[in-house]
Design a protein around this motif. Structure first.
Motif, short mmCIF file in Angstrom:
data_model
loop_
_atom_site.label_atom_id
_atom_site.label_comp_id
_atom_site.label_asym_id
_atom_site.label_seq_id
_atom_site.Cartn_x
_atom_site.Cartn_y
_atom_site.Cartn_z
N LEU A 353 -12.04 29.14 23.12
CA LEU A 353 -13.25 29.29 23.94
C LEU A 353 -14.36 28.31 23.61
O LEU A 353 -15.28 28.14 24.40
CB LEU A 353 -13.79 30.71 23.77
CG LEU A 353 -13.14 31.78 24.66
CD1 LEU A 353 -13.74 33.14 24.35
CD2 LEU A 353 -13.30 31.44 26.14
N GLU A 354 -14.26 27.68 22.43
CA GLU A 354 -15.38 26.80 22.07
C GLU A 354 -15.58 25.68 23.09
O GLU A 354 -16.69 25.20 23.27
CB GLU A 354 -15.23 26.24 20.66
CG GLU A 354 -14.05 25.31 20.46
CD GLU A 354 -12.95 25.94 19.63
OE1 GLU A 354 -12.63 27.12 19.88
OE2 GLU A 354 -12.41 25.24 18.76
N TYR A 355 -14.51 25.32 23.80
CA TYR A 355 -14.65 24.27 24.81
C TYR A 355 -15.26 24.78 26.11
O TYR A 355 -15.65 24.01 26.96
CB TYR A 355 -13.29 23.63 25.11
CG TYR A 355 -12.77 22.83 23.96
CD1 TYR A 355 -13.30 21.58 23.68
CD2 TYR A 355 -11.79 23.35 23.12
CE1 TYR A 355 -12.85 20.84 22.60
CE2 TYR A 355 -11.33 22.62 22.04
CZ TYR A 355 -11.86 21.36 21.78
OH TYR A 355 -11.41 20.63 20.71
N VAL A 356 -15.26 26.09 26.27
CA VAL A 356 -15.80 26.66 27.49
C VAL A 356 -17.27 27.02 27.28
O VAL A 356 -18.11 26.81 28.14
CB VAL A 356 -15.00 27.93 27.88
CG1 VAL A 356 -15.59 28.58 29.12
CG2 VAL A 356 -13.54 27.60 28.09
N GLU A 357 -17.54 27.53 26.08
CA GLU A 357 -18.87 28.09 25.83
C GLU A 357 -19.99 27.05 25.81
O GLU A 357 -21.16 27.39 25.91
CB GLU A 357 -18.85 28.91 24.53
CG GLU A 357 -18.21 30.27 24.79
CD GLU A 357 -17.75 30.99 23.53
OE1 GLU A 357 -17.81 30.37 22.44
OE2 GLU A 357 -17.33 32.15 23.65
N LEU A 358 -19.62 25.79 25.73
CA LEU A 358 -20.63 24.73 25.76
C LEU A 358 -21.21 24.53 27.16
O LEU A 358 -22.20 23.84 27.33
CB LEU A 358 -19.99 23.41 25.33
CG LEU A 358 -19.62 23.27 23.87
CD1 LEU A 358 -18.78 22.01 23.67
CD2 LEU A 358 -20.89 23.20 23.02
N TYR A 359 -20.57 25.13 28.15
CA TYR A 359 -20.97 24.84 29.53
C TYR A 359 -21.47 26.09 30.26
O TYR A 359 -21.08 27.20 29.93
CB TYR A 359 -19.78 24.19 30.28
CG TYR A 359 -19.28 23.00 29.50
CD1 TYR A 359 -19.99 21.80 29.54
CD2 TYR A 359 -18.19 23.10 28.63
CE1 TYR A 359 -19.58 20.72 28.77
CE2 TYR A 359 -17.79 22.02 27.86
CZ TYR A 359 -18.49 20.83 27.92
OH TYR A 359 -18.11 19.77 27.15
N LYS A 360 -22.33 25.82 31.24
CA LYS A 360 -22.94 26.95 31.96
C LYS A 360 -21.99 27.53 33.02
O LYS A 360 -21.92 28.73 33.21
CB LYS A 360 -24.23 26.50 32.64
CG LYS A 360 -25.33 26.09 31.66
CD LYS A 360 -26.70 26.57 32.11
CE LYS A 360 -27.33 25.70 33.18
NZ LYS A 360 -27.85 24.40 32.65
N LEU A 361 -21.37 26.65 33.76
CA LEU A 361 -20.44 27.04 34.84
C LEU A 361 -21.10 27.93 35.88
O LEU A 361 -20.44 28.71 36.56
CB LEU A 361 -19.19 27.72 34.25
CG LEU A 361 -18.43 26.91 33.20
CD1 LEU A 361 -17.25 27.71 32.67
CD2 LEU A 361 -17.93 25.60 33.78
N ASP A 362 -22.44 27.84 35.98
CA ASP A 362 -23.13 28.77 36.89
C ASP A 362 -23.15 28.31 38.34
O ASP A 362 -23.65 29.03 39.21
CB ASP A 362 -24.54 29.09 36.38
CG ASP A 362 -25.37 27.83 36.19
OD1 ASP A 362 -24.81 26.71 36.34
OD2 ASP A 362 -26.57 27.95 35.90
N SER A 363 -22.62 27.12 38.61
CA SER A 363 -22.54 26.70 40.02
C SER A 363 -21.32 27.32 40.72
O SER A 363 -21.25 27.38 41.94
CB SER A 363 -22.46 25.18 40.11
OG SER A 363 -21.36 24.71 39.35
#
Ligand code: 6R9
Length: 637
Positions: A353-363
Motif C-alpha cells: 500500500l505504500e505506493y498507493v497511500e502517497l496519492y490522493k486519487l480523489d478525482s
C-alpha cells in the motif's frame, strides 16, 4: 446526443426495447451519428449459415464521427493526452483540431505510399500517439488496419502480415517499455525476410537507437510526412466495409483474424463507452490497455473519440519507475474514469500500500476491469484502496469477437457484486446452454455462455476464411454465437464468468491458445510431443505449464535444463515472451485414452498442484503414466 441510461428504470426500459424492437432501438442510437447516407435496412442476419449486416446500405466514415463533427464544439478540447514511458520525457497533448490534422496528414502519407481503399496496413508500434493517429488515418482512407501487439515475435508478426496480405507496415525503430527498449525494427527486419507482400515499411523514430533500413522498402516516417497536405477528404465507406482485422488466439494452432466492420462497430462502441462508464463531457478517461488488443481499439481510440472524450494514452508499464506510476498519473491528470486489467491490480496489490497511500486519487469516479475474471481480493482492494469505497467498479465482460462490452454493470446505475460482470447491456441476449444445447432457464444455473441475437459490433468473419468463423462460433450450438466461456447465473440473475471452457488460456489478460504454444514447442528437434495447460497463478490469473516428451537419444547428449531453456527460447521466438511457459516438465508419456486423446483434465489438476481426485480414469491406455507425471511435477515453490 446518444440515448443515455441514468437509472435502473432507464436500464429496464432500454433493455426491454432492445429485445422487443431491436431494430428500432439500434436505429435510434445510430441516428445520433453523421451518416453520408442513411441505411436502408437496420439488420439482416442468419445465425444458421452465419451472416450479419447492420445498417445495410448506410454510408459513412467513422473518422468524421470521431473527429470532424467535434470540430464545431470541441476543437480545442484534448482528444489524446499521451504519457511517455520515461517520466522525465514530456507528455504530448493533441486537441481534436490537432488530431484531425495529424490524421489527415498521415492519411495522405499512406496514400502517397500507395495505400488504397481496401488495402491492409499492418501496425507494429509502441504506444505512441502515432499509433492512434495511424489507426484513424487508415479508417480515413478506407484501408483496413491490422494492429499487431508489439510484444509478438518476428515469426508471429510475419504470419499475421502474410495472412492479411498487408501491403504496408508501420513501425518504429524501437519501443521503450519500462527499463527496457524493445528493438522493434530489428524484429521487423527479421519478419519481413519471411514475407513477400510488404511493399513499404514506414519507420517512426521513437528513440535514438540506430537501425538498419532497406533501400526502396523502408522509409523514415518524418521523411514520408515532409510534403503531405493536412487536408484529406474522408473516403465514403459502406456500413459493412471492413474497418479492421485483429488477430486473436483460439483453440486451434493458428490465430484468427477477427474482422469488424464500420457502422455497427461505431454505434456499439460509442453506446457502450458512454453508458457503461457513465461518461460525462468533461471527464478525463484512462484505459491502460495496449492498442494491440481489442480493448485499446474500442476503448482507447474509437469509443472515447466518438464520444468527444479526452482519452489518456500511456506508453509505459504499471511498475516503472515504481509501483506508484498509475496513481501518480491519475492525480496529475485528474483522471475521472480508470479502466485496467485484474492482472495489473494484482501485481500492484503485491507491491504494498505504500505506493498507493502517497496519492490522493480523489478525482476518480468510476473504475473498470477487463480481460479476465477478477478475484474477490483484487476487487476489494481496488474498491477500497483505489476507489476509496465510493467508486463503482464495472467488471466488463467481452471479447475481441464481440467488439464491445457485453455484460457489465452500468456505473452507479446497476448494483455491483464482487467477481460478477452482473447484467447484459441493452441489445445483448445471453443464454446459458448445457452440453446438449438446451437453454438453462431460471436462476442458479451454470453452463456455456452463448448469445442468441445479433448485436451491432459482432465479428463478421475471420479474415480469408468464413468457414472457420462459422465452425468456431456458430456450429457448437446451432443458431447461437458461442463465446467459449463458462458462466453462472446466480440467484439474483447476475452473470459470473467462470473462464474458458475451450483450450484457450488467459495469461495476464492475454489470450493464448494451448495448441499455438504446443506447435511452437514441437518445433524443437528434441521434442516428440507436448501438451500445454493453464494453472491458477496468483498474479497472472493463469500460468502456462507444459508437459514435454523428448527423444531419449537427445536427452543423452543434452541436459534436461538445457533442453528446457531451448524450449523456452523456441516459444519466445515463435510467439513472444507473453507465451513463455512458467513450467516445463519432461515426461515419458502423456495420459492418453485408448482412442489417443490426451486427458487434459488430469494435466490441469497436476499443474494446479492437485494430485488426487482425477475422476474417471478407466479409459486411460496406461495409468502408470499418471503416477510418473505426478512424481516429476512441480511442487509449490
Ligand atoms: C476484451 C477482451 C476475451 C476473453 C473472454 C473471457 C476473458 C474478458 C472478462 C473475462 C471474466 C471479465 N474475459 N473479460 N473473463 N471477466 N470481465 O479481453 O478480449 O482478449 O478477446 O479476451 O477474456 O474468457 O472470452 P479478448
Amino acid at each position: 446526443m446518444l440515448s443515455k441510461i441514468h437509472n435502473l428504470e432507464d436500464y429496464a426500459v432500454a433493455y426491454r426495447k432492445s429485445v422487443n424492437e431491436p431494430e428500432k432501438f439500434w436505429a435510434t442510437v445510430a441516428d445520433s451519428f453523421v451518416w453520408r447516407k442513411k441505411w436502408d435496412q437496420v439488420l439482416d442476419h442468419d445465425f444458421e449459415d452465419y451472416k450479419v449486416e447492420w445498417f445495410k446500405g448506410g454510408k459513412l466514415n467513422i473518422t468524421e464521427n470521431c473527429l470532424d463533427r467535434h470540430l464545431l464544439s470541441r476543437a480545442d478540447k484534448t482528444a489524446i493526452h499521451w504519457v511517455p514511458n520515461n517520466p522525465k520525457e514530456a507528455d504530448r497533448v493533441l486537441t481534436y483540431r490537432q488530431l484531425h490534422e495529424e490524421v489527415c496528414k498521415t492519411a495522405n502519407m499512406l496514400k502517397a505510399q500507395g495505400v488504397k481503399k481496401g488495402d491492409r496496413v499492418c501496425l507494429y508500434m509502441p504506444m505512441v500517439p502515432e499509433l492512434a493517429i495511424s489507426v484513424l488515418a487508415c479508417a480515413r482512407i478506407g484501408a483496413i488496419h491490422s494492429v499487431i501487439f508489439a510484444g509478438f515475435s518476428a515469426s508471429a508478426l510475419a504470419s499475421r502480415i502474410e495472412d492479411a496480405e498487408a501491403k504496408v507496415l508501420l513501425t518504429a525503430n524501437a519501443a521503450p517499455r519500462g527499463a527496457k527498449i524493445v528493438p522493434l525494427k530489428e524484429i521487423v527486419n527479421d519478419a519481413l525476410s519471411q514475407v513477400s507482400c510488404i511493399e513499404k515499411c514506414i519507420v517512426l523514430k521513437r528513440t535514438d537507437d540506430p537501425v538498419e533500413m532497406k533501400a526502396n522498402r523502408d522509409v523514415w516516417w518524418h521523411d514520408a510526412m515532409l510534403t503531405v497536405s493536412n487536408e484529406c477528404e474522408a473516403e465514403t465507406m459502406d456500413s459493412e466495409d471492413p474497418l479492421f482485422i485483429l488477430y486473436t488466439s483460439g483453440s486451434t494452432g493458428k490465430p484468427k483474424g477477427v474482422v469488424h466492420t464500420t457502422g455497427g462497430y461505431m454505434v456499439y462502441t460509442a453506446y457502450t463507452f458512454q453508458n457503461v462508464f457513465q461518461y460525462e463531457e468533461n471527464d478525463v478517461y484512462w484505459c491502460t490497455a495496449d492498442i494491440g488488443w481489442i480493448t485499446g481499439h474500442s476503448y482507447i481510440v474509437y469509443g472515447p473519440l466518438l464520444a468527444g472524450a479526452t482519452s489518456v494514452m500511456f506508453e509505459g508499464v504499471p511498475t516503472y519507475p515504481d509501483a506508484g506510476r498509475f496513481w501518480r498519473i491519475v492525480d496529475r491528470l485528474k483522471v475521472n474514469i480508470f479502466y485496467t486489467a485484474p492482472t495489473a491490480i494484482r501485481a500492484l496489490m503485491a507491491q504494498g500500500l505504500e505506493y498507493v497511500e502517497l496519492y490522493k486519487l480523489d478525482s476518480l469516479k468510476v473504475l473498470g476491469t477487463v480481460g479476465e475474471p477478477i478475484n474477490r481480493e483484487a476487487w476489494e482492494w481496488y474498491h477500497q484502496h483505489i476507489g476509496k469505497g465510493h467508486c463503482p467498479i464495472v467488471d466488463t465482460w467481452w471479447q475481441t469477437e464481440t467488439g464491445g462490452i457485453m455484460i457489465s454493470p452500468i456505473a452507479g446505475v446497476l448494483p455491483t457484486k464482487p467477481t460478477y460482470a452482473t447484467l447484459p447491456l441493452p441489445g445483448i441476449q445471453p443464454v446459458l446452454l448445457d452440453a446438449d444445447g438446451n437453454e438453462l432457464e431460471g436462476k442458479g444455473v451454470e453452463g456455456n455462455l452463448c448469445v442468441k441475437y445479433p448485436w451491432p459490433s459482432m465479428l463478421r468473419t475471420t479474415w480469408g476464411d468464413h468457414e472457420r468463423c462459422k465452425s468456431t462460433y456458430f456450429s457448437t450450438y446451432k443458431g447461437y454465437y458461442f463465446t467459449g466461456d463458462g458462466c453462472r447465473r446466480d440467484e439474483d440473475g447476475y452473470y459470473r464468468i467462470l473462464g474458458r471452457v475451450d483450450d484457450v488460456m488467459n495469461v495476464s489478460g492475454h489470450r493464448l491458445g494451448t495448441a499455438e504454444i504446443e506447435n511452437a514447442i514441437n518445433m524443437h528437434d528434441a521434442v516428440v510431443e507436448s501438451a500445454v495447460v493453464g494453472y491458477p497463478h496468483p498474479i497472472k490469473g493463469q500460468g502456462i505449464y507444459s508437459y514435454v516428451i523428448c527423444d531419449p537419444e537427445k536427452l543423452e547428449v543434452t541436459t534436461m535444463e538445457e533442453i528446457k531453456q531451448e524450449i523456452s527460447e523456441m516459444v519466445i521466438d515463435k510467439i513472444g515472451k507473453i507465451a513463455k511457459p512458467e513450467w516445463i516438465q519432461i515426461v515419458r508419456g502423456l495420459p492418453k485414452t485408448r482412442s489417443g486423446k490426451i486427458m487434459r483434465r488430469i494435466l490441469r489438476k497436476i499443474a494446479a498442484g492437485e494430485f488426487d481426485n482425477f475422476g474417471d480414469t478407466s479409459t486411460l491406455l496406461d495409468p502408470s503414466i499418471v503416477e510418473s507425471i505426478k512424481e516429476g511435477a512441480r511442487r509449490e515453490k
